[in-house]
Design a protein around this motif. Structure first.
Motif, short mmCIF file in Angstrom:
data_model
loop_
_atom_site.label_atom_id
_atom_site.label_comp_id
_atom_site.label_asym_id
_atom_site.label_seq_id
_atom_site.Cartn_x
_atom_site.Cartn_y
_atom_site.Cartn_z
N THR A 1 3.86 187.07 24.89
CA THR A 1 3.86 185.69 24.45
C THR A 1 3.37 185.64 23.02
OG1 THR A 1 3.30 185.09 26.72
CG2 THR A 1 3.13 183.35 25.06
N GLY A 2 4.29 185.65 22.07
CA GLY A 2 3.92 185.60 20.67
C GLY A 2 3.58 186.97 20.09
N PHE A 3 3.00 186.96 18.90
CA PHE A 3 2.61 188.21 18.24
C PHE A 3 1.52 188.91 19.04
CE2 PHE A 3 3.73 186.03 13.97
CZ PHE A 3 5.05 186.45 14.08
N ASP A 4 1.37 190.19 18.80
CA ASP A 4 0.35 190.97 19.50
C ASP A 4 -0.98 190.86 18.74
OD1 ASP A 4 -1.12 192.72 20.99
OD2 ASP A 4 -0.02 194.53 20.41
N LEU A 5 -1.66 189.74 18.93
CA LEU A 5 -2.94 189.52 18.25
C LEU A 5 -4.03 190.44 18.80
CD1 LEU A 5 -2.95 185.62 17.94
CD2 LEU A 5 -2.12 187.32 16.31
N VAL A 6 -3.90 190.80 20.07
CA VAL A 6 -4.85 191.75 20.65
C VAL A 6 -4.75 193.10 19.93
CG1 VAL A 6 -5.44 193.09 22.72
CG2 VAL A 6 -4.91 190.65 22.91
N GLY A 7 -3.52 193.58 19.78
CA GLY A 7 -3.30 194.84 19.09
C GLY A 7 -3.76 194.80 17.64
N LEU A 8 -3.66 193.63 17.02
CA LEU A 8 -4.10 193.48 15.63
C LEU A 8 -5.61 193.67 15.52
CD1 LEU A 8 -3.24 192.68 12.73
CD2 LEU A 8 -3.72 190.31 13.36
N MET A 9 -6.35 193.15 16.50
CA MET A 9 -7.80 193.24 16.45
C MET A 9 -8.31 194.64 16.83
SD MET A 9 -9.46 190.60 15.40
CE MET A 9 -8.92 188.99 14.82
N VAL A 10 -7.62 195.28 17.76
CA VAL A 10 -8.07 196.61 18.19
C VAL A 10 -7.88 197.60 17.03
CG1 VAL A 10 -7.72 198.51 19.81
CG2 VAL A 10 -7.52 196.15 20.60
N GLY A 11 -8.94 198.23 16.62
CA GLY A 11 -8.88 199.17 15.50
C GLY A 11 -9.08 198.54 14.14
N SER A 12 -9.42 197.25 14.09
CA SER A 12 -9.53 196.56 12.80
C SER A 12 -10.90 196.76 12.14
CB SER A 12 -9.25 195.06 12.96
OG SER A 12 -10.19 194.47 13.83
N GLU A 13 -11.80 197.48 12.78
CA GLU A 13 -13.07 197.90 12.19
C GLU A 13 -13.92 196.75 11.68
OE1 GLU A 13 -13.14 201.53 9.89
OE2 GLU A 13 -11.15 202.10 10.59
N GLY A 14 -13.88 195.62 12.39
CA GLY A 14 -14.75 194.50 12.03
C GLY A 14 -14.36 193.77 10.77
N MET A 15 -13.14 193.96 10.29
CA MET A 15 -12.73 193.34 9.03
C MET A 15 -11.82 192.13 9.21
SD MET A 15 -12.33 196.50 6.36
CE MET A 15 -11.32 197.51 7.41
N LEU A 16 -11.36 191.89 10.45
CA LEU A 16 -10.49 190.74 10.69
C LEU A 16 -11.13 189.71 11.61
CD1 LEU A 16 -7.03 192.51 11.20
CD2 LEU A 16 -8.02 191.58 9.10
N GLY A 17 -12.15 190.10 12.35
CA GLY A 17 -12.82 189.20 13.27
C GLY A 17 -13.86 189.95 14.07
N VAL A 18 -14.65 189.21 14.84
CA VAL A 18 -15.70 189.80 15.67
C VAL A 18 -15.39 189.54 17.13
CG1 VAL A 18 -18.17 189.82 16.19
CG2 VAL A 18 -17.40 189.44 13.83
N VAL A 19 -15.17 190.58 17.89
CA VAL A 19 -14.84 190.45 19.31
C VAL A 19 -16.08 189.98 20.08
CG1 VAL A 19 -14.19 191.73 21.40
CG2 VAL A 19 -13.01 192.16 19.23
N THR A 20 -15.90 188.94 20.89
CA THR A 20 -17.01 188.41 21.68
C THR A 20 -16.77 188.52 23.18
OG1 THR A 20 -16.04 186.20 21.36
CG2 THR A 20 -17.87 186.84 19.91
N GLU A 21 -15.55 188.85 23.57
CA GLU A 21 -15.24 189.08 24.99
C GLU A 21 -13.96 189.88 25.08
OE1 GLU A 21 -15.57 185.87 28.21
OE2 GLU A 21 -13.39 186.20 28.12
N ALA A 22 -13.89 190.77 26.05
CA ALA A 22 -12.68 191.57 26.25
C ALA A 22 -12.32 191.61 27.72
CB ALA A 22 -12.87 192.99 25.72
#
Length: 457
Positions: free
Chosen positions: A185-206
């Motif tokens: 459903t839409g772009f893979d925003l999950v894949g974008l965040m995984v491996g982003s080394e804290g430079m695109l956002g801060v994960v608060t729940e997985a």
């Protein structure tokens, strides 16, 4: 005007904010040798804490360095520009384990090994297994797309992240994916965040994918006279139709350090080590193990031991996990480079490592995940404080990384780029890919507050 700490304390509450010297020192570094203190540490306890902190920091253009367990090897958690160290270590709840859905919902501060232990009690399995699994956090694993020995069969962290809640630089909370095992459903925003080394956002729940735990596992540990023989064994095992859950190798310097640290009796003979794990149903595992033992013996190993069942296998894994500590025990600083080469280059890689040792005068220890070509090449240096030694070490690293790039390898398989590999980043990817990274960063963090100073600048 109120200090930064006072403003944050008013915003979040005084129990969330610290400026003690001990806290600032603790949050100034990770397992790499670089260090720089933040001005203040925020101990977030909720997504709302993270959101308020980032909104405030973005409005005031204050650098923010997200941190978890801080056990990375590339300086990714070092607050290079001071500002706020945003720790999510207190967000350490396993919110849900839903076996019927095959998922676990966790906060980012949960220790990887703790999740594995909890789902194992229910007969289920979270496969990603970094060597630091007893101390690394799932948020950090997601930030670096961490792997581990079981990647060959089971894949890396990315393959187990079904959904994420993340806070962007402006404080907005974004939810992507979910608990469905298929979702387009839409772009893979999950894949974008995984491996982003804290430079695109801060994960608060997985929301993490779980699979049934194989009821049986078995291993063999074999010593060989040469690394070439071990590399040949890896190819022969895979070429014979086996797909082990793990295929690990180690070179002679690593084994020598292990003998000094752990003792001769628990360290395999020879100048090269092969560790193979298989899992599945008991009858099939027993049969596969017998075939593997015969194959490895026929390939000329000089010692071979077998293990069947969890307890016996963990004794073998204890040796493997002690390799890093054995190298530290030498008294040298371990520059741990998690490079990746095409599997057919394994022998050339170790030969190249020996040439590095001869040319630059530093011992080089190589061990790791032979099944996917992800080998940890450790250049062992006496210090990084002496300018002459540091310059020589940097020259050795430069030779190593450019050779890896020439072989169409990767400069990192699971640790990330951070600061440690920053100067090889531009050589490692094409110009258009670099420009795409910059555009994504500018779109999600236009003021550049998230983890500044790392590989994107």
């Amino acid at each position: 005007m109120a200090s930064l700490a006072d403003q944050l304390a008013k915003l979040l509450g005084p129990d969330r904010v610290s400026t003690t010297q001990a806290d600032l020192a603790t949050h100034s570094t990770d397992k790499w040798f670089a260090s720089n203190p933040p001005e203040v540490v925020v101990h977030a306890q909720s997504a709302e804490d993270v959101s308020k902190t980032l909104r405030f920091a973005n409005e005031n253009k204050i650098p923010v360095t997200p941190q978890g367990a801080r056990v990375g090897y590339v300086g990714g958690a070092v607050p290079l520009q001071g500002g706020i160290a945003l720790s999510v270590a207190r967000m350490n709840k396993i919110k849900e384990i839903a076996i019927e859905d095959g998922v676990a919902v966790v906060e980012p501060g949960v220790i990887t090994g703790d999740l594995q232990a909890e789902v194992r009690k229910l007969g289920w399995f979270y496969p990603p297994d970094p060597a630091s699994l007893k101390e690394c956090s799932l948020g950090g694993n997601i930030a670096t797309n961490a792997g581990g020995p079981r990647c060959l069969k089971y894949g890396v962290t990315r393959h187990y992240v079904l959904g994420l809640e993340a806070v962007l630089a402006d404080g907005s909370i974004v939810k992507a994916g979910g608990r469905c095992h298929k979702n387009k459903t839409g772009f893979d925003l999950v894949g974008l965040m995984v491996g982003s080394e804290g430079m695109l956002g801060v994960v608060t729940e997985a929301t993490l994918r779980l699979i049934p735990h194989p009821p049986m596992r078995a291993m063999l540990s074999a010593g060989f006279n040469s690394f070439a023989e071990v590399a040949n064994a890896v190819q022969r095992i895979l070429g014979s139709g086996f797909l082990p859950s793990a295929l690990e190798i180690a070179d002679k310097f690593t084994l020598r350090a292990a003998r000094e640290y752990l003792g001769e009796s628990v360290t395999p003979q020879g100048d090269a080590h092969l560790l193979v794990e298989i899992d599945g149903q008991p009858a099939s595992v027993k049969g596969e193990l017998q075939q593997l033992v015969k194959l490895v013996r026929d390939l000329g190993c000089i010692c071979l031991n077998e293990a069947m069942g969890d307890e016996a296998c963990e004794a073998f894994w204890k040796l493997r996990r002690e390799f890093s500590y054995s190298l530290r025990n030498t008294g040298l600083i371990k520059l741990n480079e998690d490079i990746v080469v095409p599997r057919g280059k394994l022998v050339e890689l170790v030969d190249f490592a020996e040439k590095l040792q001869g040319e630059f005068g530093f011992p080089v220890a190589s061990f790791g995940h032979a099944g996917d070509g992800n080998i940890h090449v450790n250049i062992m240096v006496p210090t990084m404080d002496d300018p002459a030694i540091r310059e020589r070490a940097e020259a050795a690293l430069d030779r190593l990384f450019h050779q890896i790039i020439d072989w169409n390898g990767a400069i990192t398989g699971e640790h990330g780029i951070g600061v440690a590999k920053k100067r090889w980043w531009r050589d490692a990817i094409p110009p258009a890919a670099h420009e795409t990274h910059l555009r994504l960063k500018a779109a999600l963090d236009p003021n550049g507050i998230l983890n500044p100073g790392k590989f994107l600048g």
